[in-house]
Design an enzyme around this catalytic site. Structure first.
Site, PDB file in Angstrom:
ATOM      1  N   VAL A 349     105.933 -53.376  -6.474  1.00  0.00           N
ATOM      2  CA  VAL A 349     107.390 -53.313  -6.568  1.00  0.00           C
ATOM      3  C   VAL A 349     107.930 -54.447  -7.435  1.00  0.00           C
ATOM      4  O   VAL A 349     108.845 -54.256  -8.246  1.00  0.00           O
ATOM      5  CB  VAL A 349     108.008 -53.351  -5.161  1.00  0.00           C
ATOM      6  CG1 VAL A 349     109.528 -53.537  -5.232  1.00  0.00           C
ATOM      7  CG2 VAL A 349     107.659 -52.081  -4.380  1.00  0.00           C
ATOM      8  N   ASP A 350     107.371 -55.653  -7.299  1.00  0.00           N
ATOM      9  CA  ASP A 350     107.886 -56.813  -8.014  1.00  0.00           C
ATOM     10  C   ASP A 350     107.770 -56.632  -9.527  1.00  0.00           C
ATOM     11  O   ASP A 350     108.720 -56.898 -10.275  1.00  0.00           O
ATOM     12  CB  ASP A 350     107.116 -58.058  -7.572  1.00  0.00           C
ATOM     13  CG  ASP A 350     107.941 -59.327  -7.715  1.00  0.00           C
ATOM     14  OD1 ASP A 350     109.147 -59.221  -7.968  1.00  0.00           O
ATOM     15  OD2 ASP A 350     107.375 -60.414  -7.576  1.00  0.00           O
ATOM     16  N   ASP A 351     106.609 -56.190 -10.000  1.00  0.00           N
ATOM     17  CA  ASP A 351     106.463 -55.963 -11.441  1.00  0.00           C
ATOM     18  C   ASP A 351     107.321 -54.804 -11.910  1.00  0.00           C
ATOM     19  O   ASP A 351     107.848 -54.833 -13.027  1.00  0.00           O
ATOM     20  CB  ASP A 351     104.992 -55.684 -11.768  1.00  0.00           C
ATOM     21  CG  ASP A 351     104.193 -56.964 -11.869  1.00  0.00           C
ATOM     22  OD1 ASP A 351     104.195 -57.576 -12.938  1.00  0.00           O
ATOM     23  OD2 ASP A 351     103.573 -57.361 -10.865  1.00  0.00           O
ATOM     24  N   ARG A 422     114.637 -59.505  -4.967  1.00  0.00           N
ATOM     25  CA  ARG A 422     114.478 -59.138  -6.374  1.00  0.00           C
ATOM     26  C   ARG A 422     114.812 -57.667  -6.605  1.00  0.00           C
ATOM     27  O   ARG A 422     115.329 -57.301  -7.663  1.00  0.00           O
ATOM     28  CB  ARG A 422     113.055 -59.473  -6.837  1.00  0.00           C
ATOM     29  CG  ARG A 422     112.858 -60.983  -7.004  1.00  0.00           C
ATOM     30  CD  ARG A 422     111.402 -61.350  -7.220  1.00  0.00           C
ATOM     31  NE  ARG A 422     110.881 -60.794  -8.461  1.00  0.00           N
ATOM     32  CZ  ARG A 422     111.074 -61.333  -9.662  1.00  0.00           C
ATOM     33  NH1 ARG A 422     111.804 -62.436  -9.774  1.00  0.00           N
ATOM     34  NH2 ARG A 422     110.564 -60.790 -10.739  1.00  0.00           N
TER      35      ARG A 422
END
Length: 606
Positions: A349-351, A422
């Site tokens: 999810v972060d990338d 984020r």
């Protein structure tokens, strides 16, 4: 003194030019993903175990390991750590295996540090696994593997997919190795059996049994998840265990796979003259997304061509195949991005949100890819309202207490403040319509704020990182600055600010579960804190200006070495449009903060 705006403009252009100079021909930005000497030591040991002890890489990595030893004898995992017995054992063992000529005093101090800790029986399970593969410890020193576990399905109380994906990729090879009692015989003079104290102890009870169906299932699990270059999700240690596990099974058909994997690991070696390091993973997709965000923020025409090439690269690395994440999220369709350019199966999810922010200005030209990425992120939201990086609803907390886990919260993949924040920042800044998801995420974040006003981040260091992500996310989706949640976070940040205006937090915070100051400021952590304070504060307060002064002086450090430049005093300066801050890492610089809304603020009285 008056602020030199022309100098600031030159610094921005110089920073952009520096970043642009790192772009590859294919549009990517690829930097060194540096960790501790752990991967260097494991690679040296691994090359001995697979019969490649004469590879020149052994000597190169041994030199890197030796240079990392502290004068007191041990090796450390982060700068302010006093010593790490598990890491020291692996580094010491690697140097003995390679017959590296250590200084006698340093060798004895390393050996004595391990003995004072209680010997290699008291090291981490990860270290014991490596030592067991090398015949230095019995597999009976580790919890029993119960390999039948790989056959359990979703109707069992727990199955393999209840564990975090990165843990799962290491567990399956471990279970094979332990079940088959695999080890390589090594000469006693290069071993560390003399560090086993006491010489006798009561091992875990293990009931021998054979179950070929489970062995076959574990082998197939590994083979089905290897990337084209042979690595297992581009993780170094998971690939090391996978190769050794396939060697333990002994299928002739796996020989070429094993050789490909060994070469794949060697391709992950980073040569930063004069040092050579084995990367745990590559970070090219992440590096590219962050570098492009910095270039976009400068709004310089010189960046346009590079941005176009970078966007093409990112679009070519969107995941198109289903992975393990679909087991718990069957409605999700492929569309995410991974951390590494090698990884095509395990998006996170972060990338994905980092790439989505880069694509947002041009989404009209890549609408299908944009929509797939957004849908994947939204479906991966956990039922509690938060997001975790890799898996959906992977949050059975009791699994953290099983005997195999001695690394803290490593067994599951629960919602975290940094990932949730984020995602919210991306939703708010790009206009994604997801009202229900936002409401649930805001509720989760506000409910997980620490009593002191901070948030704990899992994937960065640690409370500064988590607080930055949470505050930015909550503000992006409209939570007012004057709410107690935001103001408590702001007060905490101002409380932990260093006298020089910067911020610095130790990696020990993660181990202790509470904020631990580093003792000095770093550019990256100061940038995180500054962005959070800018989001939380209605004006340019003194703490904000002090943080900017620290960052500007850090950014000017290299230039100041060539000609005398007085420190920047932003309290005496007029606002400008954009500030890009870089931080030096070895021979390279990376962008850690881009500040674009300074011009929209009115300085508060000091």
């Amino acid at each position: 003194m008056d602020f030199d705006f022309q100098f600031l403009g030159r610094q921005i252009e110089a920073g952009a030019a520096r970043v642009l100079s790192h772009q590859r021909e294919d549009g990517a930005f690829s930097y060194f993903c540096e960790l501790s000497p752990l991967t260097d030591a494991i690679m040296v040991i691994f090359l001995h175990l697979v019969g490649e002890s004469d590879d020149p890489l052994v000597g190169e990595l041994s030199e890197t390991i030796a240079q990392a030893q502290t004068s007191d004898g041990p090796w450390v995992a982060y700068p302010d750590q006093t010593g790490n017995a598990s890491l020291t054992t692996l580094c010491y063992f690697a140097l003995k295996l390679s017959r590296y000529e250590m200084d006698s005093g340093r060798e004895e101090r390393a050996r004595q540090f391990i003995l004072d800790y209680g010997g290699i029986r008291h090291t981490s399970n990860l270290t014991k696994i490596v030592l067991a593969c090398a015949g230095q410890l019995s597999w009976r020193e580790l919890p029993p593997p119960f390999i039948d576990f790989v056959l359990w399905g979703e109707h069992a109380p727990v199955d393999i997919y209840d564990f975090a994906s990165n843990t799962r990729l290491h567990m399956i090879p471990f279970m094979l190795l332990s079940h088959l009692d695999y080890h390589v015989d090594l000469p006693d003079e290069v071993g560390v059996k003399d560090l086993v104290t006491p010489s006798f102890s009561v091992p875990h009870i293990r009931i021998p049994f054979e179950h070929q169906r489970a062995v076959d299932a574990a082998r197939e699990f590994i083979l089905d998840r290897l990337e084209d270059n042979g690595t297992l999700a581009s993780y170094h240690f998971a690939t090391v265990l996978a190769v050794l596990a396939l060697m333990a099974v002994g299928e002739e058909a796996d020989y070429k796979v094993i050789q490909t994997a060994i070469q794949g690991l060697k391709q992950m070696v980073y040569r930063q003259c004069p040092s050579v390091h084995q990367q745990q993973f590559t970070s090219t997709v992440w590096d590219t997304a962050l570098a492009m965000r910095a270039l976009q923020a400068t709004r310089l025409p010189m960046c346009n061509e590079a941005l176009a090439r970078g966007i093409t690269y990112l679009l070519n690395h969107q995941h198109v195949d289903a992975g393990d994440w679909q087991v718990h999220a069957p409605k999700a369709k492929p569309g995410g991005w991974g951390f590494s350019d090698i990884n095509t199966i395990y998006p996170d999810v972060d990338d994905t949100v980092a790439v989505l922010k880069v694509l947002h200005p041009v989404q009209a030209r890549c609408r299908a890819a944009w929509r797939r990425g957004v849908k994947w992120v939204l479906v991966m939201q956990n039922e509690d309202g938060g997001w975790s990086p890799f898996d959906h609803n992977c949050n059975k907390a009791w699994l953290e207490h099983i005997p195999l886990n001695d690394m803290g919260k490593a067994m599951t993949d629960p919602s975290t403040a940094d990932i949730t924040g984020r995602v919210l920042e991306t939703i708010g800044s790009t206009g994604i319509r997801a009202e229900s998801a936002v409401t649930n995420a805001v509720h989760w974040l506000t409910g997980h704020q620490q009593s002191d006003g901070s948030w704990m981040g899992r994937w960065g260091v640690t409370f500064i990182y988590g607080t930055w992500a949470a505050v930015r996310g909550l503000r992006a989706v409209g939570l007012p600055r004057d709410t107690p949640t935001i103001q408590r976070a702001l007060a905490w940040l101002e409380q932990v600010q260093n006298p020089d205006g910067g911020f610095g937090e130790s990696c020990a915070s993660d181990q202790l579960g509470r904020y631990q100051p580093l003792g000095y400021s770093t550019a990256s952590q100061t940038a995180w804190a500054l962005m959070a304070m800018m989001s939380a504060s209605p004006a340019l307060t003194k703490p904000i200006l002090r943080a900017v002064e620290f960052l500007m002086n850090s950014a000017c450090e290299e230039e100041a070495g060539r000609r005398a430049i007085p420190p920047v005093r932003l309290s005496q300066a007029k606002p400008t449009s954009a500030i890009t801050v870089t931080e030096r890492s070895g021979r390279y610089w990376r962008c850690v903060c881009t500040w674009t809304d300074f011009a929209q603020r009115k300085a508060a009285p000091e």
